[in-house]
Design a protein around this motif. Structure first.
Motif, PDB file in Angstrom:
ATOM      1  N   SER A 113      20.867 -11.140  86.494  1.00 27.25           N
ATOM      2  CA  SER A 113      20.520 -11.904  87.695  1.00 27.25           C
ATOM      3  C   SER A 113      19.849 -10.984  88.703  1.00 27.25           C
ATOM      4  O   SER A 113      20.289  -9.853  88.922  1.00 27.25           O
ATOM      5  CB  SER A 113      21.767 -12.520  88.331  1.00 27.25           C
ATOM      6  OG  SER A 113      21.454 -13.095  89.591  1.00 27.25           O
ATOM      7  N   SER A 114      18.768 -11.479  89.323  1.00 33.92           N
ATOM      8  CA  SER A 114      18.097 -10.734  90.395  1.00 33.92           C
ATOM      9  C   SER A 114      18.123 -11.516  91.696  1.00 33.92           C
ATOM     10  O   SER A 114      17.364 -11.235  92.609  1.00 33.92           O
ATOM     11  CB  SER A 114      16.643 -10.441  89.998  1.00 33.92           C
ATOM     12  OG  SER A 114      15.937 -11.663  89.752  1.00 33.92           O
ATOM     13  N   GLU A 123      21.767  -1.818  83.372  1.00 36.64           N
ATOM     14  CA  GLU A 123      20.552  -1.908  84.177  1.00 36.64           C
ATOM     15  C   GLU A 123      19.512  -0.908  83.696  1.00 36.64           C
ATOM     16  O   GLU A 123      19.827   0.069  83.021  1.00 36.64           O
ATOM     17  CB  GLU A 123      20.884  -1.639  85.653  1.00 36.64           C
ATOM     18  CG  GLU A 123      21.610  -2.778  86.344  1.00 36.64           C
ATOM     19  CD  GLU A 123      20.656  -3.836  86.879  1.00 36.64           C
ATOM     20  OE1 GLU A 123      19.432  -3.707  86.647  1.00 36.64           O
ATOM     21  OE2 GLU A 123      21.134  -4.785  87.534  1.00 36.64           O
ATOM     22  N   ASP A 181       9.114  -1.119  92.344  1.00 38.67           N
ATOM     23  CA  ASP A 181       9.787  -2.420  92.365  1.00 38.67           C
ATOM     24  C   ASP A 181      11.235  -2.289  92.810  1.00 38.67           C
ATOM     25  O   ASP A 181      11.756  -3.129  93.550  1.00 38.67           O
ATOM     26  CB  ASP A 181       9.730  -3.065  90.979  1.00 38.67           C
ATOM     27  CG  ASP A 181       8.347  -3.618  90.656  1.00 38.67           C
ATOM     28  OD1 ASP A 181       7.436  -3.470  91.499  1.00 38.67           O
ATOM     29  OD2 ASP A 181       8.182  -4.189  89.567  1.00 38.67           O
ATOM     30  N   GLU A 182      11.903  -1.214  92.360  1.00 39.29           N
ATOM     31  CA  GLU A 182      13.305  -1.011  92.736  1.00 39.29           C
ATOM     32  C   GLU A 182      13.445  -0.676  94.221  1.00 39.29           C
ATOM     33  O   GLU A 182      14.475  -0.968  94.827  1.00 39.29           O
ATOM     34  CB  GLU A 182      13.904   0.115  91.880  1.00 39.29           C
ATOM     35  CG  GLU A 182      14.071  -0.275  90.421  1.00 39.29           C
ATOM     36  CD  GLU A 182      14.417   0.904  89.525  1.00 39.29           C
ATOM     37  OE1 GLU A 182      14.800   0.677  88.367  1.00 39.29           O
ATOM     38  OE2 GLU A 182      14.311   2.057  89.985  1.00 39.29           O
ATOM     39  N   ALA A 221      12.493  -4.351  96.180  1.00 41.55           N
ATOM     40  CA  ALA A 221      13.402  -5.499  96.036  1.00 41.55           C
ATOM     41  C   ALA A 221      14.510  -5.537  97.093  1.00 41.55           C
ATOM     42  O   ALA A 221      14.754  -6.591  97.690  1.00 41.55           O
ATOM     43  CB  ALA A 221      13.995  -5.522  94.624  1.00 41.55           C
ATOM     44  N   SER A 223      25.795  -0.523  95.021  1.00 42.06           N
ATOM     45  CA  SER A 223      25.786  -0.735  93.572  1.00 42.06           C
ATOM     46  C   SER A 223      26.941  -0.017  92.898  1.00 42.06           C
ATOM     47  O   SER A 223      27.496  -0.501  91.915  1.00 42.06           O
ATOM     48  CB  SER A 223      24.438  -0.290  92.983  1.00 42.06           C
ATOM     49  OG  SER A 223      23.410  -1.188  93.366  1.00 42.06           O
ATOM     50  N   LYS A 267      26.273  -8.698  88.611  1.00 37.77           N
ATOM     51  CA  LYS A 267      24.910  -8.319  88.962  1.00 37.77           C
ATOM     52  C   LYS A 267      24.975  -7.055  89.799  1.00 37.77           C
ATOM     53  O   LYS A 267      26.067  -6.603  90.183  1.00 37.77           O
ATOM     54  CB  LYS A 267      24.187  -9.448  89.715  1.00 37.77           C
ATOM     55  CG  LYS A 267      24.859  -9.917  90.999  1.00 37.77           C
ATOM     56  CD  LYS A 267      24.059 -11.082  91.600  1.00 37.77           C
ATOM     57  CE  LYS A 267      24.711 -11.647  92.849  1.00 37.77           C
ATOM     58  NZ  LYS A 267      23.923 -12.770  93.420  1.00 37.77           N
ATOM     59  N   LEU A 318      23.070  -6.891  95.425  1.00 36.81           N
ATOM     60  CA  LEU A 318      22.725  -8.318  95.405  1.00 36.81           C
ATOM     61  C   LEU A 318      23.906  -9.212  95.780  1.00 36.81           C
ATOM     62  O   LEU A 318      23.730 -10.409  96.001  1.00 36.81           O
ATOM     63  CB  LEU A 318      22.234  -8.721  94.007  1.00 36.81           C
ATOM     64  CG  LEU A 318      20.916  -8.112  93.528  1.00 36.81           C
ATOM     65  CD1 LEU A 318      20.747  -8.353  92.032  1.00 36.81           C
ATOM     66  CD2 LEU A 318      19.738  -8.703  94.285  1.00 36.81           C
TER      67      LEU A 318
END
Length: 404
Positions: A186-187, A244, A255-256, A259, A313, A320, A324
């Motif tokens: 899931s993002s 991941e 991108d990381e 986001a 994280s 996820k 997030l």
């Protein structure tokens, strides 16, 4: 006179053996400080539960003191149900970098689902504080007969790895088979704390496995990115594992880096960053603009924000990536909670240092198949002003300034 001395001695001894007591409003904020948090994992071994503890810093260990283990009816209980000690720790402690690890067994007869354990090395009073290691016992803890290990067969003590990282599954008992079921990652980021229920969108009731594979439980593994359920043998007990890309929770690619800006930027701003010819340079320019072209402030903003992404994280990854999640949302924008109170299966995060951003946020447990330790924020419209004030501090580069 002799009778009087005997009675006095008896009273002193009874005072020393009296049960611990504590203010039920203990502060659990240390549980969200990666450098101070004691990690806990468990494995069922026959009629016992093996408990693994990892201390982040050996300097925090109090020499000469035993390991205190205390059983509570709940986080807010005033008096424990029972207490015990594990002695001869010098022989049990295993150095691990700056920290140390220890494991020991508890008889299953003393444990039940719903019980909460606190564990600490030091004076007995430390085991009742929020700084101790706290473990809410679930059915999974009482039944799961395996732990995750690193490539050297040492306890991993986390529920995530990065793709192509070598790890293992150490199962109790011979000739065990491991089945890994893979689900999509899931993002979807958490919604703002003032969002109405309808704004969260439809939530899937059940995920469908994309595929599965079987392994020996004692072999080293590398898995492609995905969300996994692991099961050993024919046991119905399953444990979640997040796999991941790249060097998660470190941020490597453009991108990381872009986001997590979802909490501070508009969708149009993020599109411009993604579409830039050199996205990493575009990210640097974004932060430099936020800092008013002050490079030291820009560097501090980057260190602070992306440091929080990595820490979130580490702390909250399960079904996820941790940043997030609902708790990750607040951790990134408001920072680690200043105080955390737990009672009646609720968790309250308190921020009080800055008037414009002070508030209390309520979380309630929402266990899932992939994690028993998932909490959902109770969203309220009155959080709107507080939230936008915190985002504005970031957008004006004030969060990185001294005293902020």
């Amino acid at each position: 006179m002799k009778n009087y001395l005997f009675l006095l001695l008896l009273l002193l001894l009874s005072g020393l053996s009296s049960p611990l007591s504590a203010d039920p409003r203990r502060d659990f904020a240390t549980q969200y400080r990666p450098g101070r948090r004691i990690l806990v994992d468990t494995r069922r071994e026959g009629d016992s539960i093996r408990v693994y503890l990892r201390f982040p810093d050996r300097n925090l260990l109090r020499r000469g003191f035993p390991l205190h283990v205390v059983g509570w009816a709940g986080y807010d209980a005033r008096r424990p149900l029972w207490q015990d000690t594990v002695r001869q720790l010098r022989r049990r402690l295993q150095p691990e970098g700056p920290g140390a690890r220890v494991d020991f067994c508890l008889p299953i007869s003393r444990l039940r689902a719903g019980l909460v354990l606190s564990l600490a090395i030091g004076p007995a009073e430390e085991a009742v504080s929020g700084d101790a290691a706290w473990l809410p016992l679930t059915a999974e803890h009482l039944s799961r007969s395996f732990i995750l290990t690193d490539s050297l067969s040492q306890p991993l003590m986390r529920r995530y790895v990065h793709a192509r990282e070598v790890f293992g599954v150490n199962a109790y008992g011979p000739d065990q088979r491991l089945t890994a079921y893979r689900y999509p990652l899931s993002s979807v980021p958490a919604a703002p704390p003032m969002a109405a229920a309808g704004a969260l969108g439809p939530q899937p009731r059940r995920l469908s496995a994309q595929d599965s594979a079987q392994f020996r439980a004692d072999e080293l593994l590398r898995l492609p990115a995905g969300l996994y359920l692991l099961r050993v043998g024919g046991s119905p007990v399953r444990a979640g594992l997040l796999v991941e890309e790249n060097r998660f929770p470190e941020l490597i690619t453009a991108d990381e880096l872009i986001a997590p800006l979802t909490y501070l930027t508009t969708s149009q701003e993020r599109k411009q960053l993604f579409d830039a010819l050199e996205p990493k340079k575009a990210v640097d320019q974004f932060w430099l603009k936020v800092a008013g072209n002050n490079q030291p402030i820009a560097r501090q903003l980057i260190r602070t924000y992306y440091g929080r992404v990595a820490e979130a994280s580490q702390l909250f990854s399960a079904h996820k990536a941790g940043w997030l999640t609902d708790r990750g949302l607040l951790y990134l924008v408001l920072g680690p909670p200043e105080s955390v109170y737990r009672a009646n299966e609720e968790e309250r995060w308190v921020y009080r240092s800055y008037t414009e951003r002070s508030g209390t946020f309520l979380f309630r447990p929402k266990p899932s198949t992939f994690t028993p330790d998932n909490y959902e924020l109770v969203r309220r419209p009155e959080y709107e002003q507080l939230w936008y004030a915190a985002v504005e501090q970031w957008r004006k580069g004030r969060t990185a300034q001294p005293g902020r």
